[in-house]
Scaffold this motif. Sequence first.
Motif, PDB file in Angstrom:
ATOM      1  N   GLY A  25      34.208 -79.726   5.917  1.00 56.36           N
ATOM      2  CA  GLY A  25      35.078 -80.678   6.603  1.00 56.36           C
ATOM      3  C   GLY A  25      36.160 -81.245   5.708  1.00 56.36           C
ATOM      4  O   GLY A  25      36.179 -81.043   4.502  1.00 56.36           O
ATOM      5  N   LYS A  26      37.078 -81.963   6.362  1.00 59.76           N
ATOM      6  CA  LYS A  26      38.191 -82.570   5.646  1.00 59.76           C
ATOM      7  C   LYS A  26      38.553 -83.874   6.333  1.00 59.76           C
ATOM      8  O   LYS A  26      38.593 -83.939   7.569  1.00 59.76           O
ATOM      9  CB  LYS A  26      39.379 -81.604   5.681  1.00 59.76           C
ATOM     10  N   VAL A  27      38.828 -84.901   5.538  1.00 64.08           N
ATOM     11  CA  VAL A  27      39.267 -86.170   6.107  1.00 64.08           C
ATOM     12  C   VAL A  27      40.709 -86.005   6.584  1.00 64.08           C
ATOM     13  O   VAL A  27      41.517 -85.348   5.914  1.00 64.08           O
ATOM     14  CB  VAL A  27      39.169 -87.288   5.051  1.00 64.08           C
ATOM     15  N   ARG A  28      41.015 -86.581   7.736  1.00 63.62           N
ATOM     16  CA  ARG A  28      42.391 -86.453   8.254  1.00 63.62           C
ATOM     17  C   ARG A  28      43.379 -87.188   7.357  1.00 63.62           C
ATOM     18  O   ARG A  28      43.069 -88.242   6.817  1.00 63.62           O
ATOM     19  CB  ARG A  28      42.466 -87.039   9.657  1.00 63.62           C
ATOM     20  N   GLU A  29      44.584 -86.618   7.263  1.00 67.14           N
ATOM     21  CA  GLU A  29      45.647 -87.301   6.531  1.00 67.14           C
ATOM     22  C   GLU A  29      46.379 -88.233   7.480  1.00 67.14           C
ATOM     23  O   GLU A  29      46.732 -87.841   8.594  1.00 67.14           O
ATOM     24  CB  GLU A  29      46.638 -86.284   5.956  1.00 67.14           C
ATOM     25  N   VAL A  30      46.582 -89.444   7.026  1.00 64.22           N
ATOM     26  CA  VAL A  30      47.187 -90.457   7.878  1.00 64.22           C
ATOM     27  C   VAL A  30      48.328 -91.105   7.102  1.00 64.22           C
ATOM     28  O   VAL A  30      48.164 -91.453   5.929  1.00 64.22           O
ATOM     29  CB  VAL A  30      46.121 -91.520   8.252  1.00 64.22           C
TER      30      VAL A  30
END
Lengths: 316, 448
Positions: free
Chosen positions: A13-18
């Motif tokens: 998984g990957k944390v979303r870029e915001v």
Amino acid sequence: MSAIAIPVEKWSGKVREVTLGATAEQGGTRTKTVTVGGETTLPFLHFEGQLPHPPAIAVEIRDRPPADWSPVLLEAWGDVVNDVTAWARAAEEQGADIVLLQFSLHHDLTADYARQTLRRVLSATGLPLIVFGPGQADIDNEILVAVAEEGKGENLVLGVCEDKNYRTIVAAALAHNHMVNARTAMDVNLAKQLNILISDMGMPVERIIMDPTTGALGYGIEYGYSVMERLRLAALQGDSMTQLPMLVTPGEEAWRTKEARAGEGVPAAWGDWAERAINWETITAGTLIESGADIVVLRHPESVKRIRAMINALMN
Amino acid sequence: MALSGIQIYKLLPASSKNPEVKKHANCKECGFPTCLAFAMKLAQKQAELAQCPYVEEESKAQLEASAAPPIRLITLSADGRKLEVGNETVMFRHEKTFFHPPGLFVRVKDTQPDAAEVAKAVAGYAVEYVGMDLTLDGIAVEADGGDFAATVAAVKAASSLPLILLTEDPAAAEAGLKAAAGVRVLLWAATPDNWQAMAGLAKQYNAALAVRPAETDLNALAGLAEQVKNAGVEDIVLDPACRDFRTSLQTFTQLRRLALKHGERRVGYPILAFAGNDPLLAGQHIAKYGGFIILDSFSPATVYPLLVLRANIFTDPQKPIQVQPGVYEINNPKPSDPLMVTTNFSITYFSVANELESSGLPGWLLVADAEGMSVLTAWAAGKFDAERIAKAVNNNGLAEKLAHKRLIIPGHVAVLMGELEEELPGWEINVGPREAVDLPNYLKMQWG
């Protein structure tokens, strides 16, 4: 003797870029934007994944001089607490990445007042803004709707969304292209649930920042710490509704403890008041950064400096 | 990995292929009737391998390896003070718990005139936190060109705490070890240049030994640990030679993973970490796998938050610290004094009780059984509702004990007011402040 290989773990998984804020090109007036998230491994384990953005530091400012803040804080900021524009400028000068405008609860707090205050802060600083209501549902809704409209184009973060009150704030953010902060009480499932509820209203997940809440050092930090570790592990294991950057408010939590507020009548073993208070804030914040915080909201300028140094040391 | 009784039996004399050993099969010298019975007791850890005089060296090595925890427990001691570090089993505290809090040491140099005074201050330091006395664990004495033996002796006399001796010079190390007689010390450091001499000293003086390679390198570290182990040192501590945030976090995480998840015995030891004068770096070492942490100076304003952080991180997540539900009398209250209710989560209780106590205001503090949760958490979980609060009021006979019927509830659960008035007919429910710190002011203003 067989050679030891560096133990690298695989995360799917990957944390979303915001991205917070918007420059003139993007339809806003900010001089810079701040992007957080994007991690593909646990905090600062550069050897096994991408950590494209350092955690960001938001500095909390108030529209009115805070009545209940520790003298240590008031002394550090000086006169600027009497003028929200001066305070916003000072926050930027002290090294904030983001300014968090926290409205206090008072009789002048109307939609018009909130609009004017937002205007003044936007003109005082070029940093992206987070705007929090005073935490009373009807007033939060009234002023945040006004703030959303007034701040159109600025890509603000509006908060606080909680399970009992999120619809109006989310609708306002949707209508004017802002983001929201989703706060839940130190629980993995509650955090996921609120993210789902908000995204069910049509809010893209890329525009939600989750705030899993923390306790201060000595007042339950271990709960927040472990919930954040579990949320980040779930995100890296592919659970979509946990793949959001995390914001926490160690400044607010640490500065309401007796350790930060009381200078007299405390045990000698507590040591120098100001130093102890700043340590309370920075150790709370630093520990949460190690457990996955993407944005920490701080209060003391010295804490900003020390946490910045720590982040730089972990990133570079 | 732990072996079963049958697996152990295959390593004992009864299963040996060597006739010289086999002839001792079931000899009973261990105190058990057969080798099999002994094996079963060993598997249950109710017997010691040393009870068998005939077990073969190779078997012994296998058995000892199988019994060893993945991260060796290292014990330092002095004058009744004992520090145990290691024996951890998980990467994250929520997976089970962290068992042995890292030792916090303060560094003094033998060129520092006030070394003994600092040691005394460190030894005398104690701070109360939720009913526990938190203390520091020891002194790290550094050979810096002064009189090392005299400084060690003075520090020992002044502190009665476990010691770490910091020197790479075997001659200084020996002088320090002699001066530290009676204290189980950690000696730092065996390096690629001096390890033979240092290992010899660690053995001779029964000290734990820290190994430090020339630079941060897992294989160099493991190799050095293996060398001193082969030289007969059992109690080894790893100094991976990193001093900054980033390398420390990465390397300590790798070492913990290797020991726990890869069964890598060569690095199955606690880690020694140097935090300099940075409380944030010390904080990182507490949360992320430091075993012995050395601070360069002693200041209450720094060690208090660090000791609290250590207590928090090493709290068993499955067992929140609770206080006994009931009525607590604060500052000798009279029947006319105020009654407040809160939950039995220790931090909640101590926050409220401390505020009241330090204010000098008398009051009755009713602690409801909320299964060890804080006010908001318990309320959300239905463990601190009107029914439970009413039950606590009634079960403790407060209507009889007090001269009034007013109950102050925490501001965070103001919503319970209506329900509580129904559950407790005749009582007046007052909404107090949200935070304990505001309680004294509230009482002064509202309680007339």
